[in-house]
Design a protein around this motif. Structure first.
Motif, mmCIF file in Angstrom:
data_model
loop_
_atom_site.group_PDB
_atom_site.id
_atom_site.type_symbol
_atom_site.label_atom_id
_atom_site.label_comp_id
_atom_site.label_asym_id
_atom_site.label_seq_id
_atom_site.Cartn_x
_atom_site.Cartn_y
_atom_site.Cartn_z
ATOM 1 N N GLU A 187 87.362 -79.847 -42.353
ATOM 2 C CA GLU A 187 87.809 -79.920 -43.527
ATOM 3 C C GLU A 187 87.941 -78.534 -43.972
ATOM 4 O O GLU A 187 87.063 -77.756 -43.894
ATOM 5 N N VAL A 188 89.182 -78.019 -44.488
ATOM 6 C CA VAL A 188 89.456 -76.610 -44.987
ATOM 7 C C VAL A 188 89.396 -76.452 -46.481
ATOM 8 O O VAL A 188 90.402 -77.149 -47.148
ATOM 9 N N ARG A 189 88.471 -75.703 -46.853
ATOM 10 C CA ARG A 189 88.272 -75.651 -48.351
ATOM 11 C C ARG A 189 87.986 -73.990 -48.552
ATOM 12 O O ARG A 189 88.441 -73.535 -49.659
ATOM 13 N N LYS A 190 87.479 -73.467 -47.685
ATOM 14 C CA LYS A 190 87.277 -71.852 -47.779
ATOM 15 C C LYS A 190 88.208 -71.083 -47.071
ATOM 16 O O LYS A 190 88.878 -71.614 -46.031
ATOM 17 N N PRO A 191 88.479 -69.919 -47.522
ATOM 18 C CA PRO A 191 89.664 -69.037 -46.772
ATOM 19 C C PRO A 191 89.344 -68.804 -45.465
ATOM 20 O O PRO A 191 90.353 -68.769 -44.718
ATOM 21 N N GLU A 192 88.025 -68.377 -45.093
ATOM 22 C CA GLU A 192 87.719 -67.918 -43.939
ATOM 23 C C GLU A 192 87.819 -69.275 -42.765
ATOM 24 O O GLU A 192 88.108 -69.078 -41.556
ATOM 25 N N GLN A 193 88.184 -70.486 -43.231
ATOM 26 C CA GLN A 193 88.036 -71.475 -42.358
ATOM 27 C C GLN A 193 89.703 -71.662 -41.763
ATOM 28 O O GLN A 193 89.792 -72.215 -40.825
ATOM 29 N N LEU A 194 90.494 -71.053 -42.535
ATOM 30 C CA LEU A 194 91.877 -70.828 -41.756
ATOM 31 C C LEU A 194 91.971 -70.231 -40.551
ATOM 32 O O LEU A 194 92.863 -70.298 -39.754
ATOM 33 N N LEU A 195 90.935 -69.157 -40.442
ATOM 34 C CA LEU A 195 90.937 -68.308 -39.426
ATOM 35 C C LEU A 195 90.569 -68.908 -37.967
ATOM 36 O O LEU A 195 90.866 -68.397 -36.864
ATOM 37 N N GLY A 196 89.630 -70.113 -38.195
ATOM 38 C CA GLY A 196 88.946 -70.614 -37.122
ATOM 39 C C GLY A 196 89.945 -72.041 -36.597
ATOM 40 O O GLY A 196 89.190 -72.781 -35.982
ATOM 41 N N ILE A 197 91.009 -72.178 -37.052
ATOM 42 C CA ILE A 197 91.781 -73.521 -36.821
ATOM 43 C C ILE A 197 93.001 -73.207 -35.756
ATOM 44 O O ILE A 197 93.435 -72.115 -36.039
ATOM 45 N N ASP A 198 93.306 -74.263 -35.081
ATOM 46 C CA ASP A 198 94.594 -74.068 -34.161
ATOM 47 C C ASP A 198 95.699 -74.658 -34.721
ATOM 48 O O ASP A 198 96.900 -74.400 -34.340
ATOM 49 N N SER A 199 95.579 -75.649 -35.646
ATOM 50 C CA SER A 199 96.572 -76.185 -36.474
ATOM 51 C C SER A 199 96.149 -76.596 -37.752
ATOM 52 O O SER A 199 95.040 -76.596 -38.054
#
Length: 301
Positions: free
Chosen positions: A29-41
């Motif tokens: 689940e993406v809620r925090k900005p830094e989580q976008l950096l760790g995903i592939d899609s």
């Protein structure tokens, strides 16, 4: 293992997470900005698009991530500013992105039929969307959709179940957009008068069919909700591609997790809805057939 992010601000993100678990794909689940950096899609789920936009701004998700990712010492550019720069950067970066319902609206370059004051759009998909083309919640419906291009790429039947909940629709697409599905305009839908912008004449939508699924480059978008059905093929379009060896590992993990191996005949696999969507609707497959049946999903160049 590839990681699929699901934007979890509001809407049907729980249903997408459950669907990813069913097919053995790791979702976060993406809620925090830094989580976008760790995903592939990324999956942008259905929900209330205006509310999702307000929540994104309230949590400062888009601004904070872009500020963290932007560095003028890495090659110029300008400060990204406040309006959805992080999501736009992710979409423009080429990683797979899938928007369903409200997610489709987010990804469109242009939306009509919006509330007073409009809403911010991420953009990237060369199309014009009508925000509530199919009407109110009471006019939600289900129908069979013809999806030959999805079947050709992902296997399975050439139809799928479309669940439309207070759904948008795509009125126009650009030349680089591939149409994957359309559907008849319901006969009981109130007539819609469309204005394409200030200074243009209003016109009534008079076509008997309307576009509900498209692809452009790394972007997949559907006006309906595949996560509410057992058809997992759409998730292949919204997730990063995996090697055949990784796909086989995921399939066997799914078989073991759901007890699909016939206890009386270990070489026989009983197909659940997920495996049926992969193996052309078959109820059973032999263990030694799996590799061959995957050929449809790994066409030779």
């Amino acid at each position: 293992m590839a990681v699929v992010g699901v934007l979890a601000l509001q809407g049907s993100y729980n249903e997408h997470m459950a669907a990813l678990r069913r097919i053995g794909v790791k979702g976060v689940e993406v809620r925090k900005p830094e989580q976008l950096l760790g995903i592939d899609s990324l999956i942008i789920p259905g929900g209330e698009s205006t509310t999702m936009a307000k929540l994104a701004n309230y949590h400062n998700l888009c601004r904070r991530f872009a500020a963290a990712a932007w560095n003028p010492c890495r090659g110029g550019g300008t400060d990204p500013g406040p309006v959805f720069p992080a999501l736009r950067e992710f979409v423009g970066g080429g990683k797979p992105v899938w928007g369903t319902c409200a997610g489709l609206i987010f990804l469109a370059n242009k939306a009509v039929g919006q509330k007073t004051g409009g809403q911010e759009l991420v953009g990237g998909l060369d199309c014009t969307v009508h925000r509530n083309f199919f009407g109110s919640q009471l006019q939600s419906f289900e129908t069979e959709l013809s999806v030959p291009k999805l079947s050709e790429k992902e296997g399975g039947n050439d139809t799928c179940r479309g669940v439309f909940i207070r759904a948008p629709a795509i009125l126009e697409v650009g030349p680089d957009v591939e149409i994957l599905a359309d559907c008849p305009v319901p006969v009981d839908r109130p007539s819609i008068t469309i204005s394409f912008g200030e200074g243009t004449e209003e016109e009534e939508y008079s076509k008997d069919r309307v576009i509900v699924a498209v692809r452009q480059g790394n972007i997949l978008a559907t006006a309906f909700h595949p996560e509410l059905t057992s058809d997992s093929r759409w998730f292949a379009g919204g997730a990063p591609e995996v090697a055949r060896s990784e796909a086989i590992k995921l399939i066997w993990a799914h078989i073991k997790a759901h007890g699909l191996q016939n206890p009386a005949k270990k070489t026989e696999i009983n197909c659940d809805a997920t495996l049926k969507s992969l193996f052309g609707g078959r109820d059973k497959v032999g263990m030694l057939e799996i590799n061959r049946l995957l050929n449809a999903h790994f066409p030779k160049n």
